[in-house]
Enzyme design. Structure first.
Site, PDB file in Angstrom:
ATOM      1  N   ALA A 179     -36.574  10.365   7.433  1.00  0.00           N
ATOM      2  CA  ALA A 179     -35.145  10.492   8.628  1.00  0.00           C
ATOM      3  C   ALA A 179     -35.204  11.572   9.515  1.00  0.00           C
ATOM      4  O   ALA A 179     -34.609  12.736   9.804  1.00  0.00           O
ATOM      5  CB  ALA A 179     -34.130  10.943   7.382  1.00  0.00           C
ATOM      6  N   LEU A 180     -36.097  11.826  10.621  1.00  0.00           N
ATOM      7  CA  LEU A 180     -36.794  12.700  11.873  1.00  0.00           C
ATOM      8  C   LEU A 180     -35.712  13.484  12.623  1.00  0.00           C
ATOM      9  O   LEU A 180     -34.919  12.227  13.082  1.00  0.00           O
ATOM     10  CB  LEU A 180     -37.764  13.186  12.902  1.00  0.00           C
ATOM     11  CG  LEU A 180     -39.179  12.512  10.940  1.00  0.00           C
ATOM     12  CD1 LEU A 180     -40.402  12.557  11.734  1.00  0.00           C
ATOM     13  CD2 LEU A 180     -38.839  13.788  10.159  1.00  0.00           C
TER      14      LEU A 180
ATOM     15  N   MET B 170     -38.745  15.340   4.716  1.00  0.00           N
ATOM     16  CA  MET B 170     -38.965  14.221   3.795  1.00  0.00           C
ATOM     17  C   MET B 170     -37.906  12.830   4.965  1.00  0.00           C
ATOM     18  O   MET B 170     -37.149  11.839   4.011  1.00  0.00           O
ATOM     19  CB  MET B 170     -37.633  14.420   2.920  1.00  0.00           C
ATOM     20  CG  MET B 170     -37.704  15.442   1.422  1.00  0.00           C
ATOM     21  SD  MET B 170     -36.938  15.139   0.272  1.00  0.00           S
ATOM     22  CE  MET B 170     -35.336  16.022   1.202  1.00  0.00           C
TER      23      MET B 170
ATOM     24  N   HIS C 184     -36.557  18.650  12.786  1.00  0.00           N
ATOM     25  CA  HIS C 184     -37.497  18.219  12.444  1.00  0.00           C
ATOM     26  C   HIS C 184     -38.454  18.541  13.878  1.00  0.00           C
ATOM     27  O   HIS C 184     -39.617  19.027  13.706  1.00  0.00           O
ATOM     28  CB  HIS C 184     -38.109  16.805  11.805  1.00  0.00           C
ATOM     29  CG  HIS C 184     -37.078  16.937  10.595  1.00  0.00           C
ATOM     30  ND1 HIS C 184     -35.672  16.054  10.792  1.00  0.00           N
ATOM     31  CD2 HIS C 184     -36.947  17.196   9.367  1.00  0.00           C
ATOM     32  CE1 HIS C 184     -35.808  15.695   9.105  1.00  0.00           C
ATOM     33  NE2 HIS C 184     -36.736  16.460   8.157  1.00  0.00           N
TER      34      HIS C 184
ATOM     35  N   LYS D 266     -33.421  26.761   8.176  1.00  0.00           N
ATOM     36  CA  LYS D 266     -31.743  26.178   7.358  1.00  0.00           C
ATOM     37  C   LYS D 266     -31.720  25.889   5.753  1.00  0.00           C
ATOM     38  O   LYS D 266     -30.583  25.856   5.313  1.00  0.00           O
ATOM     39  CB  LYS D 266     -31.684  24.564   7.871  1.00  0.00           C
ATOM     40  CG  LYS D 266     -31.362  23.247   7.498  1.00  0.00           C
ATOM     41  CD  LYS D 266     -29.448  22.546   7.609  1.00  0.00           C
ATOM     42  CE  LYS D 266     -28.710  21.660   6.841  1.00  0.00           C
ATOM     43  NZ  LYS D 266     -29.301  21.635   6.151  1.00  0.00           N
ATOM     44  N   ASP D 267     -32.920  25.647   5.278  1.00  0.00           N
ATOM     45  CA  ASP D 267     -33.145  25.967   4.119  1.00  0.00           C
ATOM     46  C   ASP D 267     -33.859  27.223   3.914  1.00  0.00           C
ATOM     47  O   ASP D 267     -34.411  27.097   3.277  1.00  0.00           O
ATOM     48  CB  ASP D 267     -34.015  24.553   3.397  1.00  0.00           C
ATOM     49  CG  ASP D 267     -33.418  23.059   3.664  1.00  0.00           C
ATOM     50  OD1 ASP D 267     -32.463  22.509   3.037  1.00  0.00           O
ATOM     51  OD2 ASP D 267     -33.458  22.878   4.788  1.00  0.00           O
TER      52      ASP D 267
ATOM     53  N   GLN E 123     -35.506  27.648   0.234  1.00  0.00           N
ATOM     54  CA  GLN E 123     -36.780  26.959   0.125  1.00  0.00           C
ATOM     55  C   GLN E 123     -37.260  27.835   0.326  1.00  0.00           C
ATOM     56  O   GLN E 123     -38.170  28.119   0.576  1.00  0.00           O
ATOM     57  CB  GLN E 123     -36.513  25.540   0.984  1.00  0.00           C
ATOM     58  CG  GLN E 123     -37.553  24.696   0.685  1.00  0.00           C
ATOM     59  CD  GLN E 123     -37.234  23.391   1.423  1.00  0.00           C
ATOM     60  OE1 GLN E 123     -36.517  23.222   0.863  1.00  0.00           O
ATOM     61  NE2 GLN E 123     -37.401  23.200   3.319  1.00  0.00           N
TER      62      GLN E 123
ATOM     63  N   LEU F 241     -27.978  20.288  12.068  1.00  0.00           N
ATOM     64  CA  LEU F 241     -28.209  18.811  11.848  1.00  0.00           C
ATOM     65  C   LEU F 241     -29.208  19.118   9.902  1.00  0.00           C
ATOM     66  O   LEU F 241     -29.493  19.908   9.991  1.00  0.00           O
ATOM     67  CB  LEU F 241     -29.941  19.353  12.600  1.00  0.00           C
ATOM     68  CG  LEU F 241     -29.009  18.872  14.738  1.00  0.00           C
ATOM     69  CD1 LEU F 241     -30.175  18.292  15.160  1.00  0.00           C
ATOM     70  CD2 LEU F 241     -28.243  17.951  14.623  1.00  0.00           C
TER      71      LEU F 241
END
Ligand code: AMP
Length: 302
Positions: A56-57, A54, A61, A173-174, A177, A208
């Protein structure tokens, strides 16, 4: 465009190849052609790896992009803030959008293609059909964010259909998901191989996140209780002890509003009982001020 791959499968001089930015579906098709995907180089049979984001790297990322570059001859990054996965009272409109900086990150990391469609390009105004995350979509994160996992899976399936990657990289992290995407790939027979990447943290333990930029200095100190709690739980042996010690750390930070602290099966996200052996995910979600943060660690129970 035709840069020979090195033995490791990477172009020798990635920045001699311009970064292609496609901001709609037509541009994406042209970009796939320009990169020779389908006819060109592959790494272990993989021509294209996708890293959905999404924007805002940050370094997290970047680590996914680096992993993607090891897995395929070409790397695409999608940048799309997906309205479907935000609830009515969530931060869709104020979610950080830093597209120029994101392009710099992608260029520096040797990304071949950035796909950054508009909401209008992604969703028809009379859209009807989407992916259901099923029962697994209504537990843990799904209990606190109704519809979030449905919206996430819907956009990921659309991105898979549009970009047609051989490999897709997602962060641990997710964790729910990632588990749900693996489930979707299995349940719907999608021809994509899913790669999970470890969580990148600040030196003090904070995972992060694009949302960390919302944190005031005081919030940031309070937010450290999430990773501290996971660490405290990880030192214990039984599920009951793990939950007890992690919860004690969270309870000692009064400015945290905890949504959940769970110890779950990594594939199904159902709570594990006291007899459980093997891997389990200790996952936490909490609000600090107006920012909601999630984090998790994977433990092995003997
Ligand atoms: P987002 O832009 O937040 O939707 O995240 C895009 C991808 O980056 C997802 O697969 C995330 O799990 C992953 N990601 C986010 N934060 C981190 C992190 N700290 N370490 C590793 N991967 C991450």
């Amino acid at each position: 465009m035709n840069v020979a791959p090195s033995p490791a499968g990477r172009p020798e001089h990635p920045r001699e190849v311009p970064l292609i930015v496609a901001d709609d579906r037509a541009g994406l098709l042209k970009a796939r052609e320009a990169l020779g995907i389908g006819a060109g180089a592959s790494v272990g049979g993989s021509a294209l790896a996708l890293v959905p984001t999404m924007g805002a790297l940050h370094e997290g990322h970047r680590s996914l992009i680096r992993l993607a570059r090891q897995r395929a001859a070409h790397v695409a990054v999608s940048v799309f803030v997906n309205p479907l996965q935000f609830g009515p009272n969530e931060d869709f409109s104020r979610y950080p959008r830093t597209f120029d900086a994101d392009l710099e990150v992608c260029a520096a990391e040797g990304v071949d293609l950035v796909f950054a469609p508009s909401v209008e390009d992604m969703y028809l105004p009379d859209r009807q059909v989407g992916v259901s995350a099923g029962r697994m979509g209504s537990i843990v994160e799904g209990e606190f964010r109704p519809g979030h996992l449905d919206g996430m899976l819907t956009v990921v399936l659309k991105l898979f259909n549009l970009v047609q990657p051989d490999v897709a990289v997602f962060g641990q992290k997710d964790a729910q998901q990632l588990a749900m995407i693996r489930r979707m790939v299995a349940d719907l027979n999608l021809p994509v191989s899913v790669v999970g990447a470890p969580t990148v943290r600040e030196p003090d333990g904070l995972a992060l996140s694009s949302r960390n930029r919302y944190l005031s200095p005081e919030d940031r100190v309070a937010a450290l209780a999430l990773s501290r709690a996971l660490h405290a739980g990880a030192g214990q042996r039984t599920p009951a002890e793990i939950r007890r010690d992690a919860l004690a750390v969270l309870a000692a930070e009064p400015s945290l509003a905890v949504d959940y602290l769970v110890l779950v099966d990594p594939a199904t996200f159902t709570e594990v009982g006291d007899g459980h052996t093997g891997e389990a995910v200790l996952a936490v979600a909490a609000r600090v001020g107006s920012t909601r943060l999630i984090d998790n660690v994977t433990l092995t129970l003997h």
